[in-house]
Design an enzyme around this catalytic site. Structure first.
Site, PDB file in Angstrom:
ATOM      1  NE  ARG A 125      -3.827   0.171   2.090  1.00  0.00           N
ATOM      2  CZ  ARG A 125      -4.344  -0.586   2.944  1.00  0.00           C
ATOM      3  NH1 ARG A 125      -3.910  -0.550   4.305  1.00  0.00           N
ATOM      4  NH2 ARG A 125      -5.117  -1.467   2.784  1.00  0.00           N
ATOM      5  CE1 TYR A 126       0.680   4.047   4.310  1.00  0.00           C
ATOM      6  CE2 TYR A 126       0.852   2.018   5.250  1.00  0.00           C
ATOM      7  CZ  TYR A 126       0.181   3.348   5.163  1.00  0.00           C
ATOM      8  OH  TYR A 126      -1.000   3.370   5.984  1.00  0.00           O
ATOM      9  NE  ARG A 159       5.212   2.048   6.127  1.00  0.00           N
ATOM     10  CZ  ARG A 159       5.028   3.119   5.479  1.00  0.00           C
ATOM     11  NH1 ARG A 159       5.572   3.647   4.443  1.00  0.00           N
ATOM     12  NH2 ARG A 159       4.082   4.142   6.062  1.00  0.00           N
ATOM     13  CB  CYS A 173      -4.431 -15.397  16.151  1.00  0.00           C
ATOM     14  SG  CYS A 173      -4.254 -14.364  14.839  1.00  0.00           S
ATOM     15  CB  CYS A 191      -9.066  -9.810  18.795  1.00  0.00           C
ATOM     16  SG  CYS A 191      -7.314  -9.889  19.298  1.00  0.00           S
ATOM     17  CB  CYS A 196      -9.509  -9.943  14.242  1.00  0.00           C
ATOM     18  SG  CYS A 196      -8.302 -10.097  12.982  1.00  0.00           S
ATOM     19  NE  ARG A 233      -4.252  -8.196   7.785  1.00  0.00           N
ATOM     20  CZ  ARG A 233      -3.190  -7.408   8.742  1.00  0.00           C
ATOM     21  NH1 ARG A 233      -2.749  -8.075   9.631  1.00  0.00           N
ATOM     22  NH2 ARG A 233      -2.970  -6.283   8.604  1.00  0.00           N
ATOM     23  CG  ASP A 274      -9.489  -1.299  11.041  1.00  0.00           C
ATOM     24  OD1 ASP A 274      -9.482   0.183  10.831  1.00  0.00           O
ATOM     25  OD2 ASP A 274      -8.639  -1.866  10.865  1.00  0.00           O
ATOM     26  CG  ASP A 308      -5.588   1.209   8.068  1.00  0.00           C
ATOM     27  OD1 ASP A 308      -4.866   1.831   7.177  1.00  0.00           O
ATOM     28  OD2 ASP A 308      -4.849   0.246   8.747  1.00  0.00           O
ATOM     29  CE  LYS A 331      -0.986   1.333  10.158  1.00  0.00           C
ATOM     30  NZ  LYS A 331      -0.554   0.564   8.867  1.00  0.00           N
TER      31      LYS A 331
END
Ligand SMILES: *Cc1c(COP(=O)(O)O)cnc(C)c1O
Ligand code: SF4
Length: 392
Positions: free
Chosen positions: A135-136, A139, A148, A152, A155, A157, A316, A353, A360
Site C-alpha cells: 500500500r505504501y 514497505r 492466532c 480478538c 479483528c 482481518r 476499523d 486506517d 493510516k
C-alpha cells in the site's frame, strides 16, 4: 465526554483501578491441577484453548444470553479461541470485563452496519500476490499465517484468520518473497497475519533469513499478540534466533493494563534483552480502554515493560464491530488527556486506517488556534494560549 455511563461501567471501582498498575501473575486459576511444566509449555496452552460453547459454559457460569447466542452464531465468522492463561484474566463477575469483551463472542457480532465490511482497509485490492499488501511506497505487509493464539472479536482481518469463514488462506512464501525481490523500492517488510510467532523457530528463521538475503530489504518487523496471549512462546531459543536478524523490531498488541501480567512482562523483557525495540498497538474499544485513566495506566505500564506505545487505532469498520467502537471525539479526548500529563514516550499516535485502503491517517487534538502571516497562536496541554511571534 461522550458518555459518562460508558465511563462509569468501564470503571473497576476506585481500588480496582489502583490495582491495575500492579503486575499480577495470570496464575493457573481454573487449571490449578495442571503441573507447572505443562502450564508453562506454549504447546500445552495452544492445545488446551477454549474453543467450544460447552467449555465456555463450564468455565464461566456467568455467561450471558448475548454471549451464549454470540458463541453459537458468530463462531462461523471468526473462531472462538482463548488460551488458558489469557482466559484466567477474565473477571467472571463482571459482564463488562475488558478482557472478556475482547475474546468472547457476543450476538451483536452478527449485526452488520451498512458501512461495515469484511475487508475494511481494502487489503485484497492492494495485494499484488496473495498474502502481500503493498500500500505504501517503501514497505509491504507480509501475511504469514491465518492462525492466532487467541482470536480478538474486532479483528480487522477476521475474513482471513481462524479460517472459520472458509477463506482458505494458503500463503505461498516463495511467491511473496519473489515479489519483494523484484521490487527494489521495498525496504521494510512487516510480518503479520495471523500471528507470525506461531510459526516454529525453524520456519520463522528460514523466512527471516530469506528476507535478510535481499539486499534492498533494510528493516524487518513482526506484528504479534503472542507476548500477551501466549507469553510462554517467548523462549530463550526464540529470542536467540530473532536476534540474528537485526535490525528487527516487534510491534505487540495490547489494549488494557490487566493484559500486562508478570508473565507478559517477562516475555517482553526477554525480547528487549535480545535487542529488539518494542512498540505497542492498541485498538480503541468501548468498555475496554475508552477511558483516559485506563489508557494512562496502560501506556505507563507498557513503558515499564520497555514497550513504546506506537499506534492507537480507531476500531476499523469491520463487520459486526459496532458494539466495540468508540467515537473519534472520545479518542481525541483521551489523547488530549495523555499529552503533557505523562511521559512523551508513552503517548501513541492515534490513527484511523482509512476505509478502502487510503492508509493510516493520524488524528491529533487541535493545538493550533490561529495561524496568520504575523504569528501562530497555540493552545498548550493545559488549554493556555501561547503566542509565537514571527511564526507564520
Ligand atoms: C500499517 C501498515 C503498514 C505499516 O505502517 P507504518 O506506519 O510504517 O507502521 C504497512 N503496510 C500496511 C498495508 C499497513 O496496514
Ligand atoms: S491477534 Fe491480531 S490478527 Fe489475531 S485475531 Fe487478534 S487482532 Fe486479529
Amino acid at each position: 465526554m461522550e458518555s459518562s455511563a460508558s465511563s462509569a461501567e468501564n470503571s473497576e471501582g476506585g481500588g480496582g483501578r489502583a490495582a491495575l498498575k500492579a503486575f499480577v501473575s495470570a496464575g493457573r486459576g481454573y487449571w490449578r491441577d495442571v503441573p507447572a511444566e505443562q502450564w508453562d509449555d506454549w504447546r500445552w496452552q495452544l492445545k488446551n484453548r477454549i474453543t467450544t460453547l460447552a467449555q465456555l459454559e463450564r468455565l464461566l457460569p456467568t455467561l450471558t444470553p448475548e454471549e451464549r447466542a454470540g458463541t453459537q452464531l458468530a463462531n462461523h465468522k471468526l473462531a472462538l479461541g482463548i488460551t488458558p492463561c489469557f482466559f484466567n484474566l477474565i473477571d467472571p463477575a463482571d459482564e463488562f470485563c475488558p478482557i472478556r469483551r475482547q475474546v468472547i463472542p457476543r450476538i451483536e457480532e452478527t449485526v452488520t452496519a451498512p458501512w461495515e465490511t469484511i475487508d475494511p482497509c481494502g487489503e485484497e485490492a492492494h495485494s499484488p500476490v496473495p498474502g502481500l499488501v503493498h500500500r505504501y511506497p517503501d514497505r509491504v505487509l507480509f501475511l504469514v499465517t491465518d492462525r492466532c493464539a487467541s482470536y480478538c472479536r474486532y479483528c480487522t482481518r477476521s475474513r482471513l484468520v481462524s479460517n472459520a469463514a472458509g477463506y482458505d488462506f494458503h500463503p505461498d512464501f516463495e511467491q511473496q518473497i519473489a515479489y519483494i525481490r523484484a521490487h527494489p523500492e521495498v525496504r521494510d517488510v512487516l510480518l503479520s497475519g495471523g500471528d507470525p510467532l506461531l510459526l516454529s523457530d525453524e520456519k520463522l528463521d528460514a523466512l527471516l533469513g530469506e528476507l535478510r538475503a535481499i539486499p534492498h530489504v533494510e528493516f524487518l518487523r513482526i506484528g504479534t499478540r503472542i507476548p500477551i496471549f501466549l507469553p510462554q512462546r517467548i523462549t530463550p531459543e526464540l529470542c536467540g534466533m530473532l536476534r540474528r536478524h537485526h535490525p528487527l523490531f516487534i510491534s505487540i498488541h495490547s489494549n488494557h493494563p490487566r493484559e500486562l501480567t508478570v508473565e507478559a512482562r517477562t516475555a517482553l523483557e526477554r525480547l528487549a534483552d535480545a535487542g529488539i525495540p518494542l512498540g505497542n498497538q492498541s485498538v480503541l474499544l468501548r468498555h475496554v480502554n475508552d477511558d483516559p485513566e485506563i489508557m494512562r495506566i496502560h501506556v505507563q505500564k507498557l513503558l515499564m515493560c520497555r514497550v513504546r506505545p506506537y499506534y492507537l487505532y480507531q476500531c476499523d469498520l469491520i463487520a459486526g464491530s459496532a458494539h466495540l467502537r468508540t467515537s473519534v471525539r472520545r479518542g481525541l479526548e483521551i489523547l488530549r488527556q495523555l499529552r503533557g500529563y505523562t511521559t512523551g514516550y508513552a503517548v501513541p499516535t492515534y490513527v484511523i486506517d482509512a476505509p478502502g485502503g487510503g492508509g493510516k491517517v493520524p488524528l491529533t487534538p487541535e493545538y493550533v488556534v490561529r495561524h496568520t502571516a504575523e504569528r501562530v497562536l497555540l493552545r498548550n496541554y493545559k488549554g493556555e494560549l501561547v503566542r509565537i511571534p514571527g511564526g507564520a
